[in-house]
Design an enzyme around this catalytic site. Structure first.
Site, PDB file in Angstrom:
ATOM      1  N   ASP A 213       0.828  -1.201   0.000  1.00 61.47           N
ATOM      2  CA  ASP A 213       0.000   0.000   0.000  1.00 61.47           C
ATOM      3  C   ASP A 213       0.868   1.260   0.000  1.00 61.47           C
ATOM      4  OD1 ASP A 213      -2.820   1.144   0.579  1.00 61.47           O
ATOM      5  OD2 ASP A 213      -1.580   2.067   2.135  1.00 61.47           O
ATOM      6  N   GLU A 267       1.424  -0.501  -4.997  1.00 63.87           N
ATOM      7  CA  GLU A 267       0.451   0.514  -5.392  1.00 63.87           C
ATOM      8  C   GLU A 267       1.234   1.724  -5.891  1.00 63.87           C
ATOM      9  OE1 GLU A 267      -3.531   2.629  -3.537  1.00 63.87           O
ATOM     10  OE2 GLU A 267      -1.799   2.321  -2.224  1.00 63.87           O
TER      11      GLU A 267
END
Length: 565
Positions: A213, A267
């Site tokens: 993330d 990401e």
């Protein structure tokens, strides 16, 4: 464990192909997947119960959104203990049972690694804010500022300042997301050691990798200078321009990842297309894949939801099909926990077209270049939620953005609300629709943690499983086709009709094996002609096939076909 000589090499040291290139990955948002203990919140035992469902679909890898201890300000993306399971989800024993059961079914598990920031309730941050002399002070990014004013003009990714002043600490801390998510200071070697320890803990439990993330934001601009007016239009590009990003990813690979046979997908927020190979070229020893945002930003300009031409989608996929490095590898996704429902966004979710368009975009998803990611409920054609007002939203991001855009910048509230309805993250977070019983079979509790889409009586897994022509069965059949034809995994990509406004027609070719994909991406039917169709053999279609005569065929609205050529 099997080591890797490079992060994204096509062949592992044992001579086998990298398994993650041929995988089909199913993302589970645990809070909304299946509640087994009746408290209204999805849990790990619920996931265990539904593993055969995922296996039967054909997915062989599960990506779990965060399951770690968290105060849950951002649905688990604010972690207070990386080596503990959130009690709402179960216990570490439950997780171990999940790993064992998944392994027995031939399913791998990857976890969400959230290490750009922690929760403000994490013991590291509690010690960091307690004293400037604390050894944990430098685990986070603190800056002194006059009278509590922000140290610079950086905005949070969700609106408002990226700094929060702590009276007790006498300075401000950086948070690129909410104030409950202080950013870690990756320039501190002790922080990196902590992260590597977390990774090893879970890899030694047998997980097969990580989705990372906000990983492009871990290195911060050292000067912390003010952004220019132009930079403030897209601050994510400044956040992702830290000088040591690639150094830290290579260190992560060398210290941890290269010692396991695992996959990593980052990401890539704030990354331009030309930057992607810097992460995925195996010679650089960083990541295997990244999630680029070109496709899921095709219908947005800032906060605005906008119309988009098919040509724009084609251009993005064509560019992805021309990797600048032979070792680069793509991800293919339309749905996830941060995106609205794919059928509502790229198809047409009204009753005459929902099933056909859901199957059409599934065909696109599973025949493009890269590893496909399916989000829970996408295989059913689940749609966006109906929203009547701001109180219908649960997402922590919504009030922050509303305050920044509507109250401070004067954005028209009705226009902003309309875009929120179409693009909001809550669309993907409603409970999984299992059957027609109360709460869609998600929970036996009187009230689930978040509201169920009222269309669950028409759209649910039980109904899909019973109908051979359902969206679910089309997904399952497409996954089988993808595995049967290596060209759909490893083949070169060519757009065969880039200028057509409604038809998406492309090929995937590997050596002498060639597959054609023909999709009508519109609500209208029409005649279509291509000499390539004259000699091709139909492999799969989402509706009754009308046949081809001398390369001419009729395409129904949202008709999708795959041919062997």
């Amino acid at each position: 464990m099997i080591g890797r000589s490079g992060a994204a090499s096509d062949v592992r040291p044992d001579g086998a192909r990298a398994w993650w290139k041929e995988a089909v990955i199913y993302e589970i948002y645990p809070r909304s997947f299946k509640d087994q203990n009746g408290d209204g919140i999805g849990d790990i035992p619920g996931i265990i119960d539904k593993l055969p469902y995922i296996r039967d679909l054909g997915a062989d890898t599960i990506w779990l959104a965060p399951i770690f201890q968290s105060p849950n300000r951002d649905n688990g993306y604010d972690i207070s203990d990386y080596k503990a399971i959130m009690p709402e989800f179960g216990t570490m024993s439950d997780f171990d049972r999940l790993m064992a059961r998944a392994s027995a079914l031939g399913i791998r598990i990857i976890l969400d690694l959230v290490v750009n920031h922690t929760s403000d309730q994490h013991p590291w941050f509690q010690k960091s804010r307690a004293s400037k002399d604390s050894p944990y002070r430098d685990y986070y990014i603190w800056r002194d500022s006059a009278h509590g004013h922000p140290p610079n003009n950086w905005p949070s990714a969700w609106g408002g300042s990226a700094w929060t002043f702590e009276q007790s600490a006498g300075s401000s801390y950086l948070h690129l997301f909410s104030r409950y998510q202080p950013d870690l200071n990756w320039d501190n070697p002790a922080v990196r050691e902590e992260v590597f320890s977390i990774m090893k803990f879970w890899l030694d439990k047998g997980v097969s990798g990580f989705r990372m993330d906000a990983i492009t934001m871990i290195s911060k601009m050292p000067s912390f200078r003010d952004m220019s007016p132009e930079e403030l239009k897209a601050p994510e590009y400044v956040y992702a321009a830290g000088p040591h990003l690639h150094d830290y990813l290579r260190e992560m690979n060398d210290r941890v990842l290269s010692h396991y046979d695992v996959m990593t997908v980052g990401e890539a927020y704030g990354m331009r297309a030309q930057d992607i190979p810097l992460f995925t070229d195996s010679a650089r020893r960083e990541l295997d894949m990244v999630f680029a945002f070109d496709i899921v930003h095709v219908d947005r300009q800032g906060w605005r939801k906008v119309a988009w031409p098919l040509s724009k989608l084609k251009e993005i996929y064509a560019a992805a099909g021309r990797p600048s490095s032979p070792d680069s590898w793509n991800t293919v996704f339309l749905d996830n926990h941060d995106q609205p429902r794919a059928v509502s966004r790229f198809g047409n979710d009204t009753p005459p077209f929902r099933e056909a368009s859901a199957k059409a975009i599934a065909t696109m998803l599973l025949t493009q270049c890269g590893t496909p990611f399916i989000y829970q409920g996408e295989e059913l054609g689940m749609t966006n939620l109906p929203f009547d007002g701001l109180d219908d939203f649960e997402d922590v991001q919504v009030p922050i953005e509303w305050d920044a855009k509507v109250k401070r910048q004067g954005v028209d509230p009705e226009a902003f609300f309309e875009s929120l309805k179409g693009l909001g993250r809550d669309n993907a977070r409603s409970p999984m629709q299992w059957d027609t019983t109360r709460n869609a079979g998600f929970t036996t509790a009187h009230k689930p943690w978040y509201r169920v889409n009222p269309n669950y009586t028409e759209i649910n897994a039980q109904d899909c499983l019973q109908k051979p022509d359902s969206v679910y069965h089309h997904f399952r059949d497409l996954i089988a086709v993808r595995r049967k034809y290596p060209a759909l995994v490893h083949g070169a990509y060519q757009d065969l009709d880039p200028n057509h406004s409604a038809v998406f027609f492309y090929s995937r070719q590997l050596d002498k094996s060639k597959v054609l994909v023909l999709i009508n991406m519109s609500d209208r039917g029409f005649t279509y002609e291509s000499p390539l169709l004259a000699t091709a053999s139909l492999v799969i279609s989402n509706m009754k096939h009308h046949g081809v005569a001398k390369g001419v065929t009729w395409l129904e609205p949202w008709e999708a076909r795959v041919y062997a050529a």
